[in-house]
Design a protein around this motif. Structure first.
Motif, PDB file in Angstrom:
ATOM      1  N   ARG A  68       3.096  -4.275  -4.068  1.00  0.00           N
ATOM      2  CA  ARG A  68       1.941  -3.370  -4.020  1.00  0.00           C
ATOM      3  C   ARG A  68       0.662  -4.091  -3.590  1.00  0.00           C
ATOM      4  O   ARG A  68       0.522  -5.297  -3.729  1.00  0.00           O
ATOM      5  CB  ARG A  68       1.754  -2.683  -5.376  1.00  0.00           C
ATOM      6  CG  ARG A  68       1.158  -3.539  -6.487  1.00  0.00           C
ATOM      7  CD  ARG A  68      -0.351  -3.309  -6.602  1.00  0.00           C
ATOM      8  NE  ARG A  68      -0.942  -4.068  -7.692  1.00  0.00           N
ATOM      9  CZ  ARG A  68      -1.382  -5.305  -7.594  1.00  0.00           C
ATOM     10  NH1 ARG A  68      -1.282  -5.975  -6.467  1.00  0.00           N
ATOM     11  NH2 ARG A  68      -1.935  -5.894  -8.647  1.00  0.00           N
ATOM     12  N   GLU A  69      -0.257  -3.295  -3.030  1.00  0.00           N
ATOM     13  CA  GLU A  69      -1.567  -3.841  -2.656  1.00  0.00           C
ATOM     14  C   GLU A  69      -2.665  -3.006  -3.314  1.00  0.00           C
ATOM     15  O   GLU A  69      -2.515  -1.788  -3.463  1.00  0.00           O
ATOM     16  CB  GLU A  69      -1.742  -3.823  -1.134  1.00  0.00           C
ATOM     17  CG  GLU A  69      -0.774  -4.771  -0.445  1.00  0.00           C
ATOM     18  CD  GLU A  69      -1.036  -4.975   1.044  1.00  0.00           C
ATOM     19  OE1 GLU A  69      -1.894  -4.272   1.619  1.00  0.00           O
ATOM     20  OE2 GLU A  69      -0.362  -5.860   1.610  1.00  0.00           O
ATOM     21  N   VAL A  70      -3.725  -3.682  -3.730  1.00  0.00           N
ATOM     22  CA  VAL A  70      -4.935  -2.961  -4.145  1.00  0.00           C
ATOM     23  C   VAL A  70      -5.897  -3.118  -2.974  1.00  0.00           C
ATOM     24  O   VAL A  70      -6.156  -4.241  -2.525  1.00  0.00           O
ATOM     25  CB  VAL A  70      -5.543  -3.543  -5.442  1.00  0.00           C
ATOM     26  CG1 VAL A  70      -6.820  -2.792  -5.820  1.00  0.00           C
ATOM     27  CG2 VAL A  70      -4.536  -3.470  -6.581  1.00  0.00           C
ATOM     28  N   ILE A  71      -6.363  -1.981  -2.460  1.00  0.00           N
ATOM     29  CA  ILE A  71      -7.198  -2.046  -1.257  1.00  0.00           C
ATOM     30  C   ILE A  71      -8.477  -1.227  -1.418  1.00  0.00           C
ATOM     31  O   ILE A  71      -8.528  -0.290  -2.215  1.00  0.00           O
ATOM     32  CB  ILE A  71      -6.443  -1.528  -0.007  1.00  0.00           C
ATOM     33  CG1 ILE A  71      -5.896  -0.106  -0.247  1.00  0.00           C
ATOM     34  CG2 ILE A  71      -5.328  -2.464   0.403  1.00  0.00           C
ATOM     35  CD1 ILE A  71      -5.491   0.587   1.023  1.00  0.00           C
ATOM     36  N   LYS A  72      -9.476  -1.639  -0.638  1.00  0.00           N
ATOM     37  CA  LYS A  72     -10.651  -0.768  -0.469  1.00  0.00           C
ATOM     38  C   LYS A  72     -10.381  -0.013   0.820  1.00  0.00           C
ATOM     39  O   LYS A  72     -10.490  -0.570   1.919  1.00  0.00           O
ATOM     40  CB  LYS A  72     -11.918  -1.609  -0.384  1.00  0.00           C
ATOM     41  CG  LYS A  72     -13.152  -0.771  -0.329  1.00  0.00           C
ATOM     42  CD  LYS A  72     -14.378  -1.611  -0.633  1.00  0.00           C
ATOM     43  CE  LYS A  72     -15.519  -0.722  -0.893  1.00  0.00           C
ATOM     44  NZ  LYS A  72     -16.570  -0.439  -0.361  1.00  0.00           N
ATOM     45  N   SER A  73      -9.961   1.226   0.644  1.00  0.00           N
ATOM     46  CA  SER A  73      -9.454   1.993   1.783  1.00  0.00           C
ATOM     47  C   SER A  73     -10.589   2.470   2.699  1.00  0.00           C
ATOM     48  O   SER A  73     -11.712   2.695   2.253  1.00  0.00           O
ATOM     49  CB  SER A  73      -8.687   3.185   1.214  1.00  0.00           C
ATOM     50  OG  SER A  73      -8.369   4.094   2.205  1.00  0.00           O
ATOM     51  N   GLU A  74     -10.251   2.652   3.975  1.00  0.00           N
ATOM     52  CA  GLU A  74     -11.257   3.208   4.899  1.00  0.00           C
ATOM     53  C   GLU A  74     -11.487   4.693   4.596  1.00  0.00           C
ATOM     54  O   GLU A  74     -12.564   5.217   4.825  1.00  0.00           O
ATOM     55  CB  GLU A  74     -10.760   3.048   6.347  1.00  0.00           C
ATOM     56  CG  GLU A  74     -10.864   1.624   6.837  1.00  0.00           C
ATOM     57  CD  GLU A  74     -10.213   1.424   8.196  1.00  0.00           C
ATOM     58  OE1 GLU A  74      -9.770   2.409   8.810  1.00  0.00           O
ATOM     59  OE2 GLU A  74     -10.155   0.261   8.625  1.00  0.00           O
ATOM     60  N   LYS A  75     -10.414   5.338   4.091  1.00  0.00           N
ATOM     61  CA  LYS A  75     -10.511   6.784   3.786  1.00  0.00           C
ATOM     62  C   LYS A  75     -10.295   7.004   2.297  1.00  0.00           C
ATOM     63  O   LYS A  75      -9.322   6.500   1.739  1.00  0.00           O
ATOM     64  CB  LYS A  75      -9.423   7.543   4.555  1.00  0.00           C
ATOM     65  CG  LYS A  75      -9.867   7.989   5.930  1.00  0.00           C
ATOM     66  CD  LYS A  75      -9.003   9.134   6.441  1.00  0.00           C
ATOM     67  CE  LYS A  75      -7.584   8.668   6.554  1.00  0.00           C
ATOM     68  NZ  LYS A  75      -6.631   9.467   7.191  1.00  0.00           N
ATOM     69  N   PRO A  76     -11.169   7.749   1.629  1.00  0.00           N
ATOM     70  CA  PRO A  76     -10.981   7.955   0.184  1.00  0.00           C
ATOM     71  C   PRO A  76      -9.930   9.028  -0.111  1.00  0.00           C
ATOM     72  O   PRO A  76      -9.637   9.861   0.730  1.00  0.00           O
ATOM     73  CB  PRO A  76     -12.358   8.440  -0.275  1.00  0.00           C
ATOM     74  CG  PRO A  76     -12.918   9.139   0.916  1.00  0.00           C
ATOM     75  CD  PRO A  76     -12.374   8.445   2.130  1.00  0.00           C
ATOM     76  N   VAL A  77      -9.406   9.001  -1.330  1.00  0.00           N
ATOM     77  CA  VAL A  77      -8.573  10.113  -1.797  1.00  0.00           C
ATOM     78  C   VAL A  77      -9.532  11.125  -2.413  1.00  0.00           C
ATOM     79  O   VAL A  77     -10.350  10.768  -3.268  1.00  0.00           O
ATOM     80  CB  VAL A  77      -7.562   9.639  -2.866  1.00  0.00           C
ATOM     81  CG1 VAL A  77      -6.787  10.827  -3.421  1.00  0.00           C
ATOM     82  CG2 VAL A  77      -6.600   8.625  -2.265  1.00  0.00           C
ATOM     83  N   THR A  78      -9.448  12.376  -1.970  1.00  0.00           N
ATOM     84  CA  THR A  78     -10.405  13.390  -2.450  1.00  0.00           C
ATOM     85  C   THR A  78      -9.661  14.632  -2.950  1.00  0.00           C
ATOM     86  O   THR A  78      -8.438  14.701  -2.856  1.00  0.00           O
ATOM     87  CB  THR A  78     -11.351  13.826  -1.305  1.00  0.00           C
ATOM     88  OG1 THR A  78     -10.530  14.232  -0.230  1.00  0.00           O
ATOM     89  CG2 THR A  78     -12.289  12.723  -0.871  1.00  0.00           C
TER      90      THR A  78
END
Ligand SMILES: Cc1cc2nc3c(=O)[nH]c(=O)nc-3n(C[C@H](O)[C@H](O)[C@H](O)COP(=O)(O)OP(=O)(O)OC[C@H]3O[C@@H](n4cnc5c(N)ncnc54)[C@H](O)[C@@H]3O)c2cc1C
Length: 456
Positions: free
Chosen positions: A182-192
């Motif tokens: 698994r990866e923890v990321i600062k995504s370019e697109k948020p989950v909304t």
């Protein structure tokens, strides 16, 4: 050095066990291969149902929680169909949680040997007398204790060195585990939207054969995500490879943490205590076989086993006769459910994407049935009724028959791990071979290949 209890491993299970025993006034040492500042740093999905904390009355501080979930949402392979399973959960900050548990233990007098690896176990007079531990780049030191607890995780460091005649040294099959990345990321697109309220689980036998892939939002902004997948450990599938192929292109962003690990996804070890040894957490296979969550049940097993080891120490005699009640309590509280879910897990691991799609599209299961299944480990009448009604409409006669078989074996293994669980250690060998025969028979009927035994 002589202690009352030596705990190997400072994960959640080891830290909880050490805290319980030190709170009772015992002299406790914890041996951990990581340096102190890395304690708590565990590759994990970080999601846990809050009922686990309530069950053992563990009041965790607010800063240990990164995010709150209203439940789990399960998606079909096409991602067109979703099923909401309500239930309060949180995303735990594993480092803060580990550091907090550690501090609680140290405040109660726990002695920590960080950056120390368990090197050897000395068995004399049919009990563990001492362990040899080695500091990274340092000498070997010998530590003695009245009792020992193996909390060293999915590759158990202590119990794997015990005589094979001791049932606590049980060797599992490789397919008893999922291997995860698994990866923890600062995504370019948020989950909304609605999805941001849930821990999202995706059933997809191509991306995550024998497991699932997940998307767990971690912070309110919806940008920090915990994304990963688990596959059955059979020497064929590689979760990192599948992550790179299927998930990386979809979740672009800045990498915060990456890692992998193995997760036991089976029924519990036949006994959590033997001679002067206890085993807790992943080392005792206490993870939920279906969803792979193990933080809560590790804490629970640690609480139970350490309580009974403490009682035996107070009574002045420590062996499996004196600590046996720990098994009864664990099976009652979580182990019997795990045994039932182990049966279901093997069945689910054989389903195809078409099967998952059909089940979710036709709403064969609803959220509350899945919740009940998770909490009680029972494949309820409600599911069988829905299936039989659907079969009349759509065909799939084999499914009903299969589910009846699964339900029967779930009930059989649950009963073996509850009412029929040995009342004393002397009954364990007979019980264990009965369990093995039932599992063998079931895997033969459903055509599940268990593969090779693990070589530690
Ligand atoms: C990728 C992944 C995702 C997961 N997601 C979730 C989730 O979302 N929710 C959930 O509830 N559970 C999840 N789990 C499972 C969960 O992380 C574990 O069940 C839980 O952390 C087990 O705790 P433990 O204390 O038993 O073991 P661990 O946390 O593994 O602790 C064992 C400790 O022992 C130490 N150790 C090992 N060998 C030695 C040695 N020889 N000498 C000294 N020290 C040693 C290790 O360094 C470690 O600190 C996940 C697991 C993985 C791998």
């Amino acid at each position: 050095m002589k202690y009352d209890v030596i705990v190997v491993g400072a994960g959640v299970a080891g830290l909880e066990a050490a805290l319980v025993l030190a709170s009772k006034g015992f002299k406790v040492a914890v041996i951990e291969s990581k340096p102190v500042e890395k304690i708590g740093d565990k590759t994990c999905g970080d999601a846990i149902g809050v009922h686990h904390f309530e069950k053992i009355s563990l009041e965790i501080p607010g800063n240990v929680i990164d995010y709150k979930y209203q439940g789990v949402k399960i998606y079909s392979p096409s991602e067109k169909h979703g099923l909401i399973v309500p239930g309060e959960g949180v995303s735990v900050n594993r480092v803060r949680f580990g550091q907090w548990l550690l501090k609680e233990g140290l405040n109660k007098g726990v002695e920590l040997y960080d950056s120390h690896v368990l090197a050897d176990v000395i068995v004399k007079n049919d009990k563990v007398e001492e362990v040899k531990v080695k500091k990274v780049d340092g000498p070997i030191i010998e530590l003695k204790a009245e009792a020992f607890i193996d909390a060293s995780g999915a590759r158990p460091a202590l119990r794997s060195k015990l005589p094979e005649t001791w049932p606590i040294s049980d060797r599992p099959f490789m397919t008893d585990f999922n291997i995860a990345y698994r990866e923890v990321i600062k995504s370019e697109k948020p989950v909304t939207g609605e999805d941001s309220k849930y821990a999202l689980i995706y059933l997809n036998a191509e991306i995550a054969p024998g497991g699932y892939w997940w998307l767990f939002p971690k912070f309110e902004d919806g940008f920090i995500l915990n994304v990963g997948l688990g596959v059955v450990w059979n020497g064929v599938y590689n979760p990192r490879h599948n992550y790179e192929k299927y998930l990386k292109p979809r979740f672009k962003g800045e990498l915060i943490h990456a890692g992998g690990g193995i997760v036991p996804t089976r029924r519990p070890i036949p006994t959590l205590v033997w001679r002067n040894v206890g085993v807790v957490g992943d080392a005792a296979y206490t993870v939920n076989p279906v969803h792979g969550g193990g933080i809560g049940s590790s804490l629970e097993a640690a609480y139970i086993v350490s309580t009974y080891i403490g009682n035996a120490l107070e009574a002045g005699r420590i062996d499996e006769e004196k600590t046996w009640e720990a098994n009864i309590k664990y099976m009652e509280s979580y182990g019997a459910k795990q045994a039932g879910l182990d049966v279901l897990r093997m069945y689910l691991q054989r389903l195809s994407n078409d099967d998952f799609e059909w089940i979710l599209k036709n709403r064969i299961v609803d959220g509350s049935s899945v919740y009940d299944l998770g909490v009680k480990g029972e494949l309820g009448e409600k599911i069988l009724h829905t299936v039989s009604a659907m079969i009349k409409l759509l065909g799939k006669p084999s499914l009903l028959n299969q589910l009846r078989i699964v339900r029967n074996y779930m009930n059989r293994l649950m009963s073996l791990h509850s009412a029929e669980y040995p009342k004393s250690p002397g009954e364990l060998p007979k019980w264990n071979s009965l369990v093995e025969n039932v599992v063998e028979e079931y895997t033969r009927i459903i055509g599940f290949e268990r593969g090779q035994k693990v070589k530690w």
